[in-house]
Design an enzyme around this catalytic site. Structure first.
Site, PDB file in Angstrom:
ATOM      1  N   HIS A 197       0.811  -1.220   0.000  1.00 47.04           N
ATOM      2  CA  HIS A 197       0.000   0.000   0.000  1.00 47.04           C
ATOM      3  C   HIS A 197       0.839   1.263   0.000  1.00 47.04           C
ATOM      4  O   HIS A 197       0.423   2.288  -0.516  1.00 47.04           O
ATOM      5  CB  HIS A 197      -1.045  -0.042   1.112  1.00 47.04           C
ATOM      6  CG  HIS A 197      -2.143  -0.966   0.735  1.00 47.04           C
ATOM      7  ND1 HIS A 197      -2.081  -2.307   1.025  1.00 47.04           N
ATOM      8  CD2 HIS A 197      -3.261  -0.785  -0.008  1.00 47.04           C
ATOM      9  CE1 HIS A 197      -3.138  -2.905   0.498  1.00 47.04           C
ATOM     10  NE2 HIS A 197      -3.863  -2.002  -0.127  1.00 47.04           N
ATOM     11  N   ARG A 304     -10.553   4.013  -2.045  1.00 49.21           N
ATOM     12  CA  ARG A 304     -10.137   3.276  -0.843  1.00 49.21           C
ATOM     13  C   ARG A 304     -10.423   4.170   0.354  1.00 49.21           C
ATOM     14  O   ARG A 304      -9.652   5.088   0.635  1.00 49.21           O
ATOM     15  CB  ARG A 304      -8.628   2.968  -0.902  1.00 49.21           C
ATOM     16  CG  ARG A 304      -8.220   1.953  -1.948  1.00 49.21           C
ATOM     17  CD  ARG A 304      -6.733   1.633  -1.821  1.00 49.21           C
ATOM     18  NE  ARG A 304      -6.324   0.534  -2.647  1.00 49.21           N
ATOM     19  CZ  ARG A 304      -5.807   0.640  -3.884  1.00 49.21           C
ATOM     20  NH1 ARG A 304      -5.630   1.826  -4.422  1.00 49.21           N
ATOM     21  NH2 ARG A 304      -5.467  -0.428  -4.552  1.00 49.21           N
ATOM     22  N   ARG A 340     -15.313   1.795  -1.524  1.00 52.93           N
ATOM     23  CA  ARG A 340     -15.097   0.501  -0.893  1.00 52.93           C
ATOM     24  C   ARG A 340     -15.101   0.662   0.618  1.00 52.93           C
ATOM     25  O   ARG A 340     -14.483   1.585   1.140  1.00 52.93           O
ATOM     26  CB  ARG A 340     -13.753  -0.074  -1.360  1.00 52.93           C
ATOM     27  CG  ARG A 340     -13.548  -1.486  -0.872  1.00 52.93           C
ATOM     28  CD  ARG A 340     -12.265  -2.054  -1.394  1.00 52.93           C
ATOM     29  NE  ARG A 340     -11.126  -1.389  -0.785  1.00 52.93           N
ATOM     30  CZ  ARG A 340      -9.864  -1.671  -1.135  1.00 52.93           C
ATOM     31  NH1 ARG A 340      -9.609  -2.535  -2.086  1.00 52.93           N
ATOM     32  NH2 ARG A 340      -8.875  -1.056  -0.525  1.00 52.93           N
ATOM     33  N   GLU A 437     -11.013 -10.941  -5.005  1.00 47.23           N
ATOM     34  CA  GLU A 437      -9.576 -10.866  -4.740  1.00 47.23           C
ATOM     35  C   GLU A 437      -9.075 -12.029  -3.883  1.00 47.23           C
ATOM     36  O   GLU A 437      -7.912 -12.073  -3.510  1.00 47.23           O
ATOM     37  CB  GLU A 437      -9.217  -9.521  -4.098  1.00 47.23           C
ATOM     38  CG  GLU A 437     -10.019  -9.163  -2.869  1.00 47.23           C
ATOM     39  CD  GLU A 437      -9.676  -7.780  -2.318  1.00 47.23           C
ATOM     40  OE1 GLU A 437      -8.648  -7.210  -2.691  1.00 47.23           O
ATOM     41  OE2 GLU A 437     -10.467  -7.281  -1.501  1.00 47.23           O
ATOM     42  N   ASN A 460      -4.296  -7.288  -7.107  1.00 47.70           N
ATOM     43  CA  ASN A 460      -3.176  -7.151  -6.164  1.00 47.70           C
ATOM     44  C   ASN A 460      -3.213  -8.269  -5.125  1.00 47.70           C
ATOM     45  O   ASN A 460      -2.204  -8.912  -4.834  1.00 47.70           O
ATOM     46  CB  ASN A 460      -3.220  -5.804  -5.441  1.00 47.70           C
ATOM     47  CG  ASN A 460      -3.270  -4.650  -6.407  1.00 47.70           C
ATOM     48  OD1 ASN A 460      -2.948  -4.817  -7.577  1.00 47.70           O
ATOM     49  ND2 ASN A 460      -3.674  -3.487  -5.937  1.00 47.70           N
ATOM     50  N   ARG A 471       2.567  -9.971  -1.331  1.00 44.79           N
ATOM     51  CA  ARG A 471       2.707  -8.826  -2.231  1.00 44.79           C
ATOM     52  C   ARG A 471       3.738  -7.812  -1.742  1.00 44.79           C
ATOM     53  O   ARG A 471       4.164  -6.942  -2.499  1.00 44.79           O
ATOM     54  CB  ARG A 471       1.344  -8.166  -2.478  1.00 44.79           C
ATOM     55  CG  ARG A 471       0.714  -7.524  -1.262  1.00 44.79           C
ATOM     56  CD  ARG A 471      -0.762  -7.207  -1.483  1.00 44.79           C
ATOM     57  NE  ARG A 471      -1.020  -5.829  -1.851  1.00 44.79           N
ATOM     58  CZ  ARG A 471      -2.248  -5.304  -1.962  1.00 44.79           C
ATOM     59  NH1 ARG A 471      -3.321  -6.055  -1.777  1.00 44.79           N
ATOM     60  NH2 ARG A 471      -2.409  -4.056  -2.278  1.00 44.79           N
TER      61      ARG A 471
HETATM   62  C1  PEP Z   1      -6.553  -5.361  -5.008  1.00 45.69           C
HETATM   63  O1  PEP Z   1      -6.335  -6.179  -4.121  1.00 45.69           O
HETATM   64  O2  PEP Z   1      -6.309  -5.561  -6.230  1.00 45.69           O
HETATM   65  C2  PEP Z   1      -7.127  -4.044  -4.680  1.00 45.69           C
HETATM   66  C3  PEP Z   1      -7.461  -3.184  -5.607  1.00 45.69           C
HETATM   67  O3  PEP Z   1      -7.250  -3.762  -3.350  1.00 45.69           O
HETATM   68  P1  PEP Z   1      -6.041  -3.234  -2.434  1.00 45.69           P
HETATM   69  O4  PEP Z   1      -4.858  -3.027  -3.328  1.00 45.69           O
HETATM   70  O5  PEP Z   1      -6.514  -1.986  -1.794  1.00 45.69           O
HETATM   71  O6  PEP Z   1      -5.858  -4.374  -1.492  1.00 45.69           O
HETATM   72 MG    MG Z   2      -7.167  -5.883  -2.186  1.00 43.32          MG
END
Ligand code: PEP
Ligand code: MG
Length: 587
Positions: A197, A304, A340, A437, A460, A471
């Protein structure tokens, strides 16, 4: 160092996290290993220093109280006792009075005195014959570090020179925001992945960044001159005059390319055979919307809402949230905004306040919201109230199955009933969607599609969970592959299932904004792309250069391949043929 000899140029390779090239002096930010320097302070500054310490102690206590209540809820009273004991240390007036007196008497900086006094305390504990006492030394260490961190937190910004490149072992999302408010030029970090993030925020804030450099902090001192190439994931320490000239030329070339993109801003994202693609942006803060609109975005595909928690240590009340959501909805109008609900946990805001061994597999997103109606309901109320103009949609993060969706919908209905009862207006037809996701949700895409109004693929997280690759972890970053055959097939499955049930499906993960993925995603049938606003014109350029017929052919050939390398190479060749001026990272 011999000042006559220019230091040698060092080239470091990491992960490109936010595009752009910048040059400038480094600022080494080492908050995780607080260096305790002994400094003398002037007599007139003693009171300020003591106040600074008092603020840091108060802040530390507030943090610990919050951790304590979360811990009691989630881990039971016994484990939570650790935090109670830590709070007691902060309230130990004998200890702190001794510290205040020393600052006054010796006129030393507060972190030096805190460090000295609490270390003495730890040594006494360590020499105890009681094993329990000896084990508690770590808890005392935590308290010491927390207080010192809070003292230094205040001091960081006063030391940071604007227009520097921040070099750090790792950055949290909060750090990224903190520096961005002070005109940071770029970021270079030892750890981190490009969908952490902190990296997402850097991209949203247009701050060129390279992460996962492994040892940049040991090669750089504050003041060293650096180049950060956020396109190719390269950092150059002590660049030569030749390198600097080359970089300046590249910056000019990218600026010129950007200028050509300006002409695209007011044009629709329509393929050459006439399919209109909904091309929207991801945002974290209301302040971004003017830029998003200027980029020619058709609204917001992912807001977000964790942005409202940034820099605070408690959840904002409904009214405060409502103000922010309303601002976003109004600024985006007549376009729509997908808001979201809080996706807290994982590596995000406040995660540090609730320790988990595996936060990405833990109490995150919808799980936390469903367990904590006192957090979820005020947010839903605020979102519904912001929907009066009919352009707000609600999206649920981290859903793993139907039960969570049904429960969340019940909460939403409860909130609607309450608003009706109180004659508070909202959009009765508000659409509810779900992020896909988590692999289980991907497999259930058909069932989920029947339960909600839209789906949005979050690559992501989907990639990290599907491939079992963190990630944020640079050690395994080469295994984090957008173009892994299993990722392509999963995306294909989700889109097919959504279409079978006539449920619109978009993508808001970073893959939607990767130019190398655009042809593929168009060909798989994706109708909506939500991207980081900086890349939006580029993606539009590709969409406008291809036909769906062509894209379908490309997608079906890519789907049949069984290696990431082959898929990327194939897409690279096709993109170069269709949109030759799109810059791609060097392989
Ligand atoms: C994702 O997981 O692709 C997403 C858009 O949410 P975030 O990156 O905020 O976890
Ligand atoms: Mg996500």
């Amino acid at each position: 160092m011999n000042s006559m000899n220019a230091p040698e140029e060092i080239v470091l390779h990491g992960i490109a996290a936010a595009p752009g090239i910048v040059m400038g002096p480094a600022y080494l930010f080492e908050k995780h290993i607080p260096r305790i320097e002994e400094k003398s302070i002037a007599a007139e500054d003693v009171e300020r220093e003591i106040n600074r310490l008092k603020n840091a102690v108060a802040r530390s206590e507030k943090e610990l109280q919050k951790i304590l209540s979360l811990a009691e809820q989630k881990m039971g009273d016994n484990k939570a006792k650790v935090f109670e004991a830590q709070i007691m240390i902060l309230n130990d007036m004998i200890l702190f009075n001794a510290i205040y007196h020393r600052i006054e008497r010796e006129r030393k900086n507060s972190e030096f005195v805190v460090h000295g006094e609490i270390t003495k305390y730890q040594q006494v504990m360590l020499s105890s014959s009681d094993e329990y006492m000896r084990e508690r030394v770590h808890d005392v260490e935590d308290v010491k570090n927390r207080v010192i961190r809070n003292i230094q937190h205040e001091k960081i910004l006063s030391r940071f020179d604007d227009h520097s490149i921040v070099v750090a072992p790792i950055l949290t999302p909060a750090d990224t925001i903190l520096f961005s408010r002070n005109e940071v030029l770029g970021y270079a970090t030892d750890s981190g992945g490009n969908t952490s993030h902190a990296a997402l925020f850097a991209r949203a804030l247009k701050i060129p960044s390279v992460v996962g450099l492994k040892n940049v902090t040991s090669c750089v001192h504050t003041g060293d001159y650096l180049v950060v190439d956020g396109y190719n994931g390269v950092v150059i320490v002590h660049p030569s005059e030749k390198t600097k000239t080359e970089c300046r030329e590249r910056i000019e070339r990218f600026d010129a390319f950007e200028a050509t993109l300006n002409t695209l801003r007011s044009l629709p994202a329509t393929t050459i055979d006439g399919k209109h693609i909904m091309l929207t942006s991801n945002i974290e803060f209301p302040e971004e919307i003017d830029y998003v609109n200027a980029q020619g975005s058709e609204g917001i595909g992912l807001y977000r809402t964790e942005g409202v928690l940034m820099g605070r240590d408690s959840f904002p009340p409904e009214e405060e949230q409502y103000e922010q959501y309303k601002t976003v909805a109004d600024k985006a109008f007549p376009h729509s905004v997908i808001m979201r609900t809080f996706d807290i946990g994982g590596d995000k805001v406040m995660a540090q306040e609730h320790f988990e061994e595996n936060p990405f597999l833990g109490w995150r997103g919808i799980r936390l919201s469903l367990d904590r109606p006192e957090i979820f309901l005020p947010q839903i109320h605020a979102l519904l109230r912001a929907s009066v103009r009919g352009n707000v949609r609600i999206m649920l993060p981290m859903v793993s199955g139907l039960k969570e969706i049904r429960l969340a919908k019940k909460f939403i209905e409860e909130a609607k009933a309450k608003l009706r009862q109180n004659n508070v207006p909202f959009d009765e037809a508000i659409k509810i969607g779900v992020m896909i996701e988590v692999p289980s949700a991907a497999l259930l895409a058909g069932e989920i599609a029947q339960e909600v109004d839209f789906l949005s693929i979050g690559t992501n997280d989907l990639i990290q969970y599907l491939l079992a690759v963190d990630r944020d972890n640079e050690v395994v970053s080469s295994l984090y592959q957008e173009f892994h055959p299993a990722v392509l097939r999963t995306i294909d499955h989700i889109i097919r299932e959504a279409k079978r049930h006539h449920t619109p499906v978009g993508m808001c993960g970073e893959m939607a904004g990767d130019p190398l993925a655009t042809l593929l995603l168009l060909g798989l049938g994706l109708d909506a792309f939500s991207v980081v606003p900086t890349v939006l014109p580029e993606i539009k350029k590709i969409i406008r250069a291809v036909s769906i017929v062509e894209a379908k052919e490309i997608a079906s050939r890519a789907l049949a391949m069984d290696s990431e390398e082959d898929i990327k190479e194939f897409l690279r060749i096709n993109l170069a043929a269709i949109a030759p001026d799109i810059p791609l990272p060097e392989e």
